[in-house]
Write a protein that holds these residues in place. Structure first.
Motif, PDB file in Angstrom:
ATOM      1  N   PHE A 105      35.510  51.065  42.226  1.00  0.00           N
ATOM      2  CA  PHE A 105      35.091  51.715  40.983  1.00  0.00           C
ATOM      3  C   PHE A 105      33.759  52.402  41.245  1.00  0.00           C
ATOM      4  O   PHE A 105      32.847  51.805  41.826  1.00  0.00           O
ATOM      5  N   GLY A 159      38.829  44.415  36.442  1.00  0.00           N
ATOM      6  CA  GLY A 159      37.772  45.409  36.539  1.00  0.00           C
ATOM      7  C   GLY A 159      36.410  44.809  36.827  1.00  0.00           C
ATOM      8  O   GLY A 159      36.270  43.639  37.187  1.00  0.00           O
ATOM      9  N   VAL A 210      40.533  48.104  45.357  1.00  0.00           N
ATOM     10  CA  VAL A 210      40.157  49.347  44.699  1.00  0.00           C
ATOM     11  C   VAL A 210      38.640  49.404  44.540  1.00  0.00           C
ATOM     12  O   VAL A 210      37.966  48.381  44.422  1.00  0.00           O
ATOM     13  N   VAL A 261      37.997  56.128  40.289  1.00  0.00           N
ATOM     14  CA  VAL A 261      38.704  54.969  40.841  1.00  0.00           C
ATOM     15  C   VAL A 261      39.388  55.413  42.128  1.00  0.00           C
ATOM     16  O   VAL A 261      40.147  56.397  42.115  1.00  0.00           O
ATOM     17  N   TRP A 297      48.958  53.793  36.040  1.00  0.00           N
ATOM     18  CA  TRP A 297      47.791  53.033  35.627  1.00  0.00           C
ATOM     19  C   TRP A 297      47.062  53.756  34.497  1.00  0.00           C
ATOM     20  O   TRP A 297      47.273  54.938  34.249  1.00  0.00           O
ATOM     21  N   SER A 300      45.265  43.582  33.973  1.00  0.00           N
ATOM     22  CA  SER A 300      44.045  44.379  33.909  1.00  0.00           C
ATOM     23  C   SER A 300      42.907  43.651  34.617  1.00  0.00           C
ATOM     24  O   SER A 300      42.623  42.494  34.305  1.00  0.00           O
ATOM     25  N   LEU A 336      40.872  48.723  35.583  1.00  0.00           N
ATOM     26  CA  LEU A 336      42.088  49.439  35.982  1.00  0.00           C
ATOM     27  C   LEU A 336      43.266  48.625  35.484  1.00  0.00           C
ATOM     28  O   LEU A 336      43.457  47.459  35.890  1.00  0.00           O
ATOM     29  N   GLN A 337      44.064  49.231  34.610  1.00  0.00           N
ATOM     30  CA  GLN A 337      45.164  48.523  33.971  1.00  0.00           C
ATOM     31  C   GLN A 337      46.499  49.056  34.489  1.00  0.00           C
ATOM     32  O   GLN A 337      46.721  50.272  34.523  1.00  0.00           O
ATOM     33  N   ILE A 373      42.782  53.881  33.220  1.00  0.00           N
ATOM     34  CA  ILE A 373      41.404  53.425  33.382  1.00  0.00           C
ATOM     35  C   ILE A 373      40.870  53.105  31.989  1.00  0.00           C
ATOM     36  O   ILE A 373      41.034  53.894  31.050  1.00  0.00           O
TER      37      ILE A 373
END
Length: 357
Positions: free
Chosen positions: A292, A318, A290, A345, A252, A316, A273-274, A254
């Motif tokens: 953040f 977020g 997830v 993350v 990943w 992606s 988060l990609q 960020i």
């Protein structure tokens, strides 16, 4: 003395004949008993062997909840059988091939009385077991759907079972004994008989093959996290990418957007988060849960948001409003210290899909 000897001999001879007679009678009785037992068994077995196996509709183990009826526009896709007379009340078609086996459609216009179908039209399908490779153990599973054409509605009355039907050497015919009441079928006003004595029946036989491809989807928990300290944050004018990181067995990046993204632009810092390229199959979707965080450097409460989403065509995801500019500028809040911002993350769950083969 001689007289006594002769008497003894006479008595012994008589006793010997008596024993022989008793033995003979007993043996005859035993032979007769065995013969009777054999004859009895033969009388019980012969009718069983020669008994004609009547068609069963499986009514003894099919509840009404498993039977589905209705009308449909589409014609039968396997076999259609048109009858132009109702003088005869029992019909059977020529064999037709489905799934490598020959099948025959059986029609009882006045019902199969031996299967509890009196007063109803009965429909069955029979498999030719001569096509079995191992006739003693082979089984063929089939989905069956029976049809009766309704001329008035230009549709087909349809009846089927939600379960599959198991055919083997001892169960070669399955179907329904009570498809449609005979009175309903024979009343021309209802449209099942038309042009005098014409009617049409049909069946779809589907022999499903065992699947060759499959997949197993699972979600596992994770405690993987990555903490990233960004120096000289206030001087950043462009989006910032972290080094490649590993979370949940995937690669990943960020992405931090200092100016904000989407609805957060100009008011919030956004973080994404990609998923890196080549981390999923083209058709695969990965579920992720997830969190953040912006770490509070004054040991106060962190700023935190949770994301639950699928990574697939979109790689992606977020939070666009992770922390406001006002909170960052306020030094008493403790988020931006010495122009350093600490973000984190934490992966809590991620899915895995196994494909076979």
């Amino acid at each position: 003395m001689k007289y006594h000897y002769r008497n003894t001999i006479s008595i012994s001879v008589a006793y010997l004949f008596l024993c022989l007679f008793i033995t003979y009678v007993s043996s005859q009785s035993l032979i007769r008993q065995i013969t009777d037992d054999v004859n009895t068994n033969l009388k019980e077995d012969v009718p069983y062997v020669q008994k004609h196996q009547e068609i069963s509709s499986r009514h003894y183990n099919v509840s009404h909840s498993k039977t589905v009826t209705g009308m449909r526009n589409r014609r039968p896709s396997t076999y259609s059988y048109k009858i132009e007379t109702n003088v005869v009340d029992k019909f059977e078609t020529r064999p037709f091939m489905v799934g490598g086996y020959n099948w025959i459609l059986h029609v009882y216009l006045n019902g199969n009385t031996k299967d509890g179908g009196a007063g109803y039209v009965s429909l069955y399908v029979e498999i030719d077991k001569s096509g079995f490779v191992d006739s003693a153990h082979q089984e063929v599973y089939a989905d069956l759907r029976f049809y009766i054409f309704n001329r008035n509605e230009r549709k087909y009355f349809t009846i089927q079972d939600t379960d599959v039907w198991r055919f083997d050497a001892f169960n070669t015919m399955w179907g329904f004994s009570k498809v449609l009441p005979v009175d309903t079928f024979k009343d021309p006003k209802n449209g099942y008989l038309y042009n005098g004595e014409h009617c049409e029946f049909g069946v779809d036989v589907i022999v499903p093959t065992p699947f060759e491809e499959s997949e197993t989807f699972s979600i596992s928990s994770s405690s993987d996290k990555y903490t990233w300290t960004i120096q000289k944050f206030s001087t950043l004018s462009k989006d910032l990418y972290s080094p490649v990181i590993s979370l949940g067995g995937k690669k990943w990046n960020i992405l931090v957007v200092p100016a904000g993204s989407g609805s957060g632009r100009g008011k919030y810092v956004s973080m994404f988060l990609q998923l890196s390229t080549n981390q999923r199959r083209g058709y695969e979707y990965i579920y992720v849960r997830v969190k953040f965080r912006v770490i509070n450097q004054s040991k106060l409460s962190n700023r935190e948001s949770e994301l639950r989403n699928w990574y697939g065509r979109t790689y992606s995801w977020g939070i666009v409003d992770l922390i406001s500019f006002d909170d960052l500028r306020d030094s008493s809040k403790g988020f931006l210290v010495n122009d350093a911002l600490i973000v984190e993350v934490q992966l809590e769950a991620i899915s895995t899909t196994k494909y076979f083969p």
